[in-house]
Design an enzyme around this catalytic site. Structure first.
Site, PDB file in Angstrom:
ATOM      1  N   HIS A 178       0.833  -1.201   0.000  1.00  0.00           N
ATOM      2  CA  HIS A 178       0.000   0.000   0.000  1.00  0.00           C
ATOM      3  C   HIS A 178       0.865   1.247   0.000  1.00  0.00           C
ATOM      4  O   HIS A 178       1.965   1.264   0.531  1.00  0.00           O
ATOM      5  CB  HIS A 178      -0.988   0.017   1.171  1.00  0.00           C
ATOM      6  CG  HIS A 178      -0.373  -0.117   2.530  1.00  0.00           C
ATOM      7  ND1 HIS A 178       0.130  -1.310   3.015  1.00  0.00           N
ATOM      8  CD2 HIS A 178      -0.186   0.787   3.508  1.00  0.00           C
ATOM      9  CE1 HIS A 178       0.585  -1.131   4.241  1.00  0.00           C
ATOM     10  NE2 HIS A 178       0.419   0.151   4.565  1.00  0.00           N
ATOM     11  N   HIS A 222       1.006   5.214   1.007  1.00  0.00           N
ATOM     12  CA  HIS A 222       0.449   6.285   1.822  1.00  0.00           C
ATOM     13  C   HIS A 222       0.533   7.578   1.021  1.00  0.00           C
ATOM     14  O   HIS A 222       1.587   7.907   0.475  1.00  0.00           O
ATOM     15  CB  HIS A 222       1.257   6.474   3.109  1.00  0.00           C
ATOM     16  CG  HIS A 222       1.212   5.325   4.042  1.00  0.00           C
ATOM     17  ND1 HIS A 222       0.397   5.310   5.156  1.00  0.00           N
ATOM     18  CD2 HIS A 222       1.878   4.146   4.045  1.00  0.00           C
ATOM     19  CE1 HIS A 222       0.574   4.165   5.806  1.00  0.00           C
ATOM     20  NE2 HIS A 222       1.464   3.437   5.139  1.00  0.00           N
TER      21      HIS A 222
END
Length: 150
Positions: free
Chosen positions: A100, A102
């Protein structure tokens, strides 16, 4: 529920404040944001980190990061800058082992509040934040696809 909360969010079986979605990527507000609007972008296809991330999905992740960052800068969040961060591995502070990115909005002179955000990590009104980001992401995506509407 599967063993991966981000896979559950992608599948729509775990709650999240979705702010971005395309064929490859889903973006949602971090439940413990460093700053208001802190968004996580995840590939729809599970990978635990960079070692098993398909380069095509990595490219899609960065493209989505650009779109979300544009919305953060041009929309109601009025960010002066954006941090993009991808933590790869436990030693790099990765806590959910689904790759992922940010996307963290920043403002000039926010060093003290940014550091405080690392400790406190909350948004007082995440529903409004999610609505604002969704609206501006849709607007910037539409403008990219049809320059005559910009």
């Amino acid at each position: 529920m599967t063993a991966c909360v981000f896979c559950d969010i992608v599948a729509g079986i775990a709650p999240a404040r979705i702010v971005y979605s395309d064929d490859d990527i889903v973006g949602f507000l971090d439940i413990r944001p460093v700053t208001r609007g802190h968004t996580l972008l995840v590939p729809r296809v599970h990978s635990s980190g960079l070692a098993d991330l398909d380069p095509a999905h990595g490219g899609a992740l960065i493209r989505a990061g650009q779109r979300v960052a544009t919305a953060m800068r041009s929309g109601p969040l009025s960010a002066d800058g954006v941090n993009l961060a991808l933590n790869d591995g436990r030693a790099a502070f990765q806590t959910v082992f689904h790759t992922h990115l940010h996307v963290v909005p920043r403002h000039d002179g926010d060093k003290v509040s940014f550091v405080k955000g690392l400790v406190v990590r909350r948004d007082r009104d995440p529903d409004t934040t999610a609505d604002e980001l969704r609206t501006w992401i849709a607007a910037t995506t539409s403008a990219e696809q049809d320059p005559d509407t910009a």
